[in-house]
Every structure is written in structure tokens, then in C-alpha cells.
Design a protein around this motif. Structure first.
Motif, PDB file in Angstrom:
ATOM      1  N   SER A 189      36.650   0.287  23.860  1.00 22.65           N
ATOM      2  CA  SER A 189      35.796   1.148  23.049  1.00 22.65           C
ATOM      3  C   SER A 189      36.113   0.984  21.561  1.00 22.65           C
ATOM      4  N   ILE A 190      37.301   0.449  21.251  1.00 22.67           N
ATOM      5  CA  ILE A 190      37.659   0.201  19.859  1.00 22.67           C
ATOM      6  C   ILE A 190      37.329  -1.252  19.488  1.00 22.67           C
ATOM      7  N   GLY A 191      37.561  -2.158  20.440  1.00 23.01           N
ATOM      8  CA  GLY A 191      37.366  -3.584  20.170  1.00 23.01           C
ATOM      9  C   GLY A 191      35.907  -3.979  19.983  1.00 23.01           C
ATOM     10  N   ILE A 192      35.016  -3.319  20.719  1.00 19.43           N
ATOM     11  CA  ILE A 192      33.598  -3.716  20.651  1.00 19.43           C
ATOM     12  C   ILE A 192      32.980  -3.466  19.268  1.00 19.43           C
ATOM     13  N   PRO A 193      33.186  -2.251  18.668  1.00 20.68           N
ATOM     14  CA  PRO A 193      32.657  -2.090  17.310  1.00 20.68           C
ATOM     15  C   PRO A 193      33.259  -3.071  16.312  1.00 20.68           C
ATOM     16  N   GLU A 194      34.522  -3.454  16.511  1.00 20.54           N
ATOM     17  CA  GLU A 194      35.133  -4.436  15.612  1.00 20.54           C
ATOM     18  C   GLU A 194      34.415  -5.774  15.720  1.00 20.54           C
TER      19      GLU A 194
END
Lengths: 345, 382
Positions: B38-43
Motif C-alpha cells: 500500500s506504500i510501494g504502489i503510490p511510489e
């Protein structure tokens, strides 16, 4: 610590302890009848709570797919077994039961969900969905292994636990859930506040424990289970099917787990993987009873609950350490008292 | 076709491939799957918005997923260096994955800009960490606005409850000296596990010390547990949470019980108007406009902000590095590293960056502001 705090902690400890006691009883039952140390017991708690939560949110719970898949697998295996033993006429009936039940339940959920928001209805549907998973799991995983050693059964139980955690994550996602409370009422007795949800938990646990007692003492199936637990070979000789006993004990374990989940849902946030620790605390209780004595197991579980709330107050950083260290003196005491019963198998 | 003809054709192709290497190669490692997804995808989304050309040179992005796994992150880092001759590596998402990549980066002499929070990733700037920069705020950034508000509202006696793991301990360890320095008294230090089902014991102990404020070192959904219990047990004082509570499940689970709690928030994630005095206001608006144009209204978040800033830093450093060496060479990588180190006073989406040879954490003290939960939304406190 003042008197008020002591009362509150005791209340919290007894509430959690009652839930752990339910799980401990189920663990003892399953172990006595099938020799399986039922690691996934806690996962049934989570399945119950998550299923109820998705019903309350108005979704069809993903547990239905699991029920259908397990039902299909059991149906297939049983049908093949029927054909092999030349009872082709029974195939239709087997498939009808194993596949018909989940499909009927599916239709029922579809029909009832938009109609009613009743908590009781949702709780009943949850039981209807989750409890049959127990016997299906026994049929699929443990029945073919019924003659294996305790260690093999334990390994299979761990495998089932990991499979269930993975499926929970897949079906329900990583979000935690909290279900709606049975009632928000708070009773005041003197200077003491008692949340009605806590009363519910203690009462339902007590009722369930008494019901289990009556089941074992009065009902024929209960007596059959008890007989199998006492002496497997003897029970078999007098015509009690060990397979039936196994399925029945898993059904009871699943029922107890699901009820615990429904009760626990409103007082805490449960995640897809919360089950293991909850089950483990029930297991510590069951160990106090030597995995054999029901009253000792229930008492041990209450002790775990009280110890947990007490250590959360005095030394929160070491709470789990203190709770799980309880198992060491108990094991020491038991190993001194009895002669190596573990390697009998 | 004769053998010699085939060989020469192969040779020509190989030469052409080498010639094409003059592009700037940006390796990216993010946790697009696994627990940190959930943090990696927006990055990853923010990287996709990066420029295709810097100072006339084409930019090639190679994005690899580490599945939130340390071993995969290291493998990816190695692959980016050896197979793709990456000039710079952006990522990874989590502290453990980023930490594991440092050795490879130092060994191959490749600058790396991580999106993970821990100060230990960039401090102290030693032989290995001189290659590492970061664009994410740390625990100290979180505590600055919280303590400032506690001071301004006249609080003195503070109690703490937090995770009994590295997250909670790290937060408390950073908080303790800051609290002592500013004259606060820490009354209780309570711990609980992310998986705990009850914190009544800890909460009763906290309430018994009658604190002016309670600080909670916890993140996401499990941070809701002590907040709800404190309110259920009649605690009326202010509650201060970690940055980790401003994303994930916290608001959904805590519901109305969490109304009015405080937490640090990043301007890059705020949905409401923020103060016009904000130093990096224009940079935030530029980020929000570009990101929401691509991913929909309301999709802004601070993780994408950190990844966005990493590309911005590259854009700042690359033109000068290009004057010193050609992309694909060790000299270019070294020049890029040296140039990022000189960036100072640059306003990005996450805040103003001041890098120096002794400080690779970059973001200045004002990178986070105070937020208050109002009507289920984090709003900046003016």
C-alpha cells in the motif's frame, strides 16, 4: 492499584479468560478424540468475526467460496469412495449434501441480506457458514491421516493454520474489523461499571460450557465422543465410527471457535492473522489441564486471562512473556507428576 | 547468410547497444507487492510521472518490485547495477529492504535515494552511507510539531503508550530526550503488541497518573486500540499520535472516538487548504496537480510525494553531473552523488531539502505540520 482498577482488570481478565476457556475446551476435546493439536482453533475465531463483519457490511462473505470449495472437494472424494466400494446409488446423495448445502446457503444469504439487518440473523448465518468448515477440514486433511503419529497430525494442523491465514488474507484483505456490539448498555453496580458486552461473553461462554457438558452426559453422540476419547479401540469395537467421532469433534471445535469470534468481534479489532495468538492462549489453558481435564483446562484459561490483564497493568512490555512463561512451571509440575505420557503414541 | 556476415551483424548490434547506453538509467526498487504494497504502489505511480528527458539526455526507468522482501531487494539492486548499469537507484520502500541495499550501492559506487523513514539509513554518513540519501521524514520530524503544540497549550505531564517492537521503541527513544530537553515529565511508558486484543491494563495505569497528554507510538489500524480505550475509560485530555496513524486503517477503525486527536501530517497528503506561509507550497501544488491528473482527485499521499522528490533531486543534480562525465560510467555516478550532496534549500513536495557532506537526511525541521482529526479528515492546525 486502587480497588476500582483491580475490579476493572479482573473484569477484563475474566472476559478474555472465558473466551480462552471456550477455546481450551475445544482443544482438549479435539485432542482427546482425534489426537490432533488443533492449531487452527484461533483461525475459526477470526473466520467467525470476519464473516460476521462482512455480513454486517452487507457483502456476501468470502467464506462462502471456501465452504463451496471444501464441500466440492469432500463431495468428490466421497463420491469416488462410493464408486470404488460399489455403492454408485449413494453418489447422488453425497454430492447433493456436500454441494447443495453451500449453494442453498449462498441463495439464502443473497435473499436475506438486503431484507434484514438483525444481528441475530447475521450471527446465525455466520454459524451456518463457518461451522461446517470444521468437519470438512477433518474429512479432507485429518481423516486420511487418522492412524498417524501425534507429530504428523500436528504438522498437518500447522499446515491447515497457514492455509487458513493465507485464505483469510486473500478473502478479507489485511484490514482489521470490529463488528457491531450486541448492546452498548453499561450497568452500574456501586462504583463499578460493567459493559453489557462483557456480560454477554461470560454468560454465553457459561451457557456453551454447560451445553457441552449436557451434550457429553446426555446425548448419544456426545457419549460416543466421550467413549472415543476414553478408548478409541474400545469405542470402535462397540460400533462407534472413529470418522464420525472425528468429524463431530471438529464440528464442536468449529462451533466453539465461531461463537468465540462472534463474541469477541465487538470488543476488539481482529485481523486476518489474529487467530494464532488467541488460540495459543487457549492452548496454554489446555496445557494446564494436561490436554485431558476439562475443568482444569477451563480454570487454566481463566488464569491466563487474569494474568494477562494483570501483567498488562504492571509490566506491559513483558505481557506476552509473562503469559507464555506460565507454561513452563505447569509443564515441569506435570512432568514430575506423571510418567512420560507423550511418547505413548 | 555466411558466418562472418552473421558475426559482424551481431557485433554491429552490440555496438549499437553500447552507444544507446548514453541514456541516463534510473533503477527503481519499490515494494509493489507484499505487506508494504500500500506504500510501494503510490511510489511506483509517482516514478511513472518522472521526466523522459533531462538536459537533453533521454532517461530510462527500470522499475523492479522487491515484494517487501530484503533478499529480493538486494538481488534487484545487484541486477540494476550489473545488468542495466544504473546511474542512480531510487528506493526501496521499507527500512529493512533499503538497509539491505546499501552494501550493494556502496560496493558498485551508485547513488541511492531511499523512501524509507529511519534515520539510521543515512546517519552517520560513513564510507557506505555517503552513497545514500533519503526523502522521507523520520521520528524527529514527527515529534517536532507535536511537542510544539503540547508546549503552546501548556502541557507538562505526559504519558506514553506504543508498540512493543522496533517501531514503538524507536519512537520512544527519539521522544525521551526531546521531552526531557523541553521540560516535560514522562509519567508512564506502556507497551502493547500490534496483535493485542485489549489494552485496558495499560490504559488504566496511564489514567491513574493523570497526564495532561497521552502520546501514542503506533501506526495504522492497531493505533486505534489505545485511543478507543482511553476515550471509553473517560480520558478527556489531548492525544498525540505518530505519523503512521494518518494512513491505513486508523480512521476507519477508531471512528468517532478519535475525533480531535493530533498527529503530524505531511503537506503532500493534506486534502484541505494549507497555510499560505508554507515554504514548499508551490512544490506541493505542482506535485498534487501532476499526481491527481494521472491518478484521480484525492489520490495525493506522502509516499508518492517522497518518490516524486527523489526524481526531482535527480533532475537538480543530473545537468551538472552531465558536464563532468557520460552516463553509464563510474565517474558519472560519483558526480551525481557529489551533486546531490550540494543541493541545499531546494523545495520539494515533502519539504525543503538541505543536504551536506555530513547530513544526507535532507528534509528540514518543518517538513511535517500539526494535524487534527475533524469529521474523519486530517486537517492542518493553523
Amino acid at each position: 492499584m486502587t480497588f476500582d482498577i483491580a475490579i476493572l482488570l479482573t473484569q477484563d481478565g475474566l472476559t478474555n479468560g472465558a473466551l480462552y476457556a471456550l477455546l481450551a475446551l475445544a482443544l482438549v476435546l479435539v485432542f482427546a478424540v482425534t489426537r490432533v493439536i488443533f492449531i487452527p482453533q484461533g483461525d475459526f475465531v477470526v473466520l467467525g468475526a470476519l464473516t460476521l463483519a462482512s455480513l454486517q457490511a452487507g457483502h456476501l462473505p468470502p467464506t462462502l467460496y471456501l465452504l463451496l470449495a471444501l464441500g466440492g472437494a469432500v463431495g468428490l472424494i466421497d463420491a469416488v469412495a462410493c464408486l470404488r466400494s460399489g455403492r454408485a446409488h449413494a453418489v447422488g446423495r453425497v454430492l447433493l449434501i456436500e454441494l447443495g448445502y453451500p449453494l442453498a446457503l449462498w441463495a439464502l444469504c443473497h435473499w436475506l441480506l438486503p431484507l434484514s439487518q438483525s444481528l441475530w440473523l447475521h450471527a446465525l448465518l455466520t454459524l451456518a457458514i463457518v461451522v461446517p468448515l470444521g468437519p470438512s477440514l477433518y474429512r479432507l486433511v485429518f481423516q486420511p491421516l487418522a492412524q498417524s503419529s501425534v507429530l504428523v497430525l500436528l504438522i498437518a494442523a500447522i499446515a491447515v493454520h497457514f492455509a487458513l491465514v493465507g485464505l483469510n488474507l486473500l478473502g478479507f484483505g489485511p484490514e482489521g474489523v470490529r463488528t457491531a456490539a450486541f448492546s452498548d448498555a453499561v450497568f452500574e453496580i456501586g462504583s463499578m461499571f460493567i459493559a453489557s458486552q462483557n456480560l454477554w461473553i461470560v454468560l454465553v461462554s457459561a451457557v456453551l460450557i454447560v451445553a457441552l457438558y449436557l451434550f457429553f452426559e446426555r446425548a448419544l453422540y456426545g457419549k460416543a465422543l466421550l467413549a472415543t476419547a476414553f478408548n478409541r479401540t474400545g469405542a470402535r469395537l462397540v460400533g462407534i465410527s472413529p470418522d464420525l467421532a472425528g468429524r463431530l469433534s471438529f464440528a464442536v471445535a468449529a462451533l466453539v471457535g465461531t461463537v468465540a469470534g462472534i463474541l469477541m468481534g465487538p470488543i476488539t479489532t481482529l485481523y486476518y492473522d489474529s487467530g494464532f495468538l488467541i488460540g495459543l492462549k487457549g492452548f496454554v489453558g489446555a496445557i494446564v489441564g494436561g490436554l485431558a481435564s476439562y475443568p482444569l483446562a477451563a480454570g487454566g484459561a481463566l488464569l491466563v486471562g487474569l494474568l494477562e490483564s494483570g501483567s498488562a497493568f504492571y509490566a506491559s512490555a513483558f505481557k506476552e512473556v509473562i503469559v507464555f512463561t506460565l507454561i513452563i512451571p505447569v509443564l515441569l509440575w506435570r512432568s514430575l507428576k506423571s510418567h512420560d505420557r507423550g511418547s505413548e503414541e | 547468410m555466411t558466418t562472418s556476415l552473421r558475426l559482424s551483424a551481431a557485433l554491429a548490434l552490440a555496438l549499437a547497444a553500447t552507444a544507446a547506453r548514453a541514456d541516463i538509467t534510473v533503477g527503481v526498487v519499490v515494494s509493489a507487492t507484499g505487506p508494504a504494497a500500500s506504500i510501494g504502489i503510490p511510489e511506483k505511480n509517482a516514478i511513472a510521472l518522472g521526466p523522459s528527458e533531462i538536459a537533453g539526455e533521454k532517461v530510462r526507468y527500470i522499475v523492479l518490485d522487491d515484494g517487501s522482501d530484503t533478499t529480493t531487494a538486494v538481488r534487484n539492486a545487484r541486477k540494476l547495477s550489473s545488468e542495466h548499469q544504473a546511474d542512480i537507484v531510487l528506493g526501496s520502500t521499507t527500512v529493512p529492504t533499503s538497509m539491505a541495499m546499501i552494501d550493494v550501492m556502496a560496493e558498485t559506487g551508485t547513488p541511492m535515494v531511499t523512501f524509507a523513514p529511519a534515520l539510521a539509513l543515512t546517519s552517520p554518513v560513513d564510507d557506505k552511507r555517503r552513497w545514500v540519501f533519503k526523502t522521507m521524514t523520520g521520528d524527529d520530524h514527527e515529534l517536532i510539531p507535536l511537542l510544539a503544540h503540547m508546549k503552546a497549550t501548556g502541557k507538562q505531564r505526559v504519558a506514553y503508550i506504543g508498540f512493543a517492537d522496533s517501531f514503538g521503541e524507536g519512537w520512544l527513544k527519539t521522544a525521551e530526550p526531546m521531552l526531557a530537553e523541553q521540560g516535560f515529565t514522562l509519567l508512564a511508558r506502556e507497551r502493547y503488541a500490534r496483535t493485542d486484543t485489549s489494552v485496558i491494563g495499560q490504559v488504566m495505569k496511564i489514567i491513574a497518573t493523570r497526564p495532561d497528554a497521552v502520546m501514542i507510538g503506533a501506526s495504522s489500524g492497531p493505533a486505534a486500540l489505545p485511543v478507543m480505550e482511553l476515550r471509553n475509560r473517560g480520558y478527556r485530555g489531548d492525544i498525540y499520535l505518530a505519523l503512521g496513524a494518518t494512513f491505513g486503517d486508523f480512521v476507519r477503525i477508531a471512528g468517532s472516538k478519535a475525533e480531535g486527536v493530533y498527529a503530524p501530517i505531511s503537506p503532500a497528503a493534506v486534502q484541505a487548504d494549507f497555510p499560505p506561509t508554507l515554504a514548499n507550497r508551490d512544490a506541493v501544488l505542482a506535485f498534487v496537480e501532476a499526481y491527481e491528473k494521472a491518478y484521480g482527485a484525492g489520490s495525493r499521499n506522502m509516499f508518492a510525494g517522497s518518490a516524486w522528490d527523489a526524481v526531482q533531486l535527480l533532475q537538480q543534480a543530473a545537468p551538472k553531473a552531465l558536464q563532468q562525465a557520460k552516463p553509464g560510467s563510474a565517474e558519472f555516478r560519483a558526480a551525481l552523488r557529489a551533486q546531490i550532496e550540494t543541493i541545499s534549500g531546494f523545495a520539494g513536495a515533502r519539504g525543503v531539502y538541505h543536504f551536506s557532506p555530513s547530513d544526507h537526511a535532507g528534509l528540514d525541521r518543518s517538513a511535517l505540520m500539526l494535524g487534527r482529526l475533524e469529521g474523519g479528515q486530517w486537517r492542518p492546525v493553523q
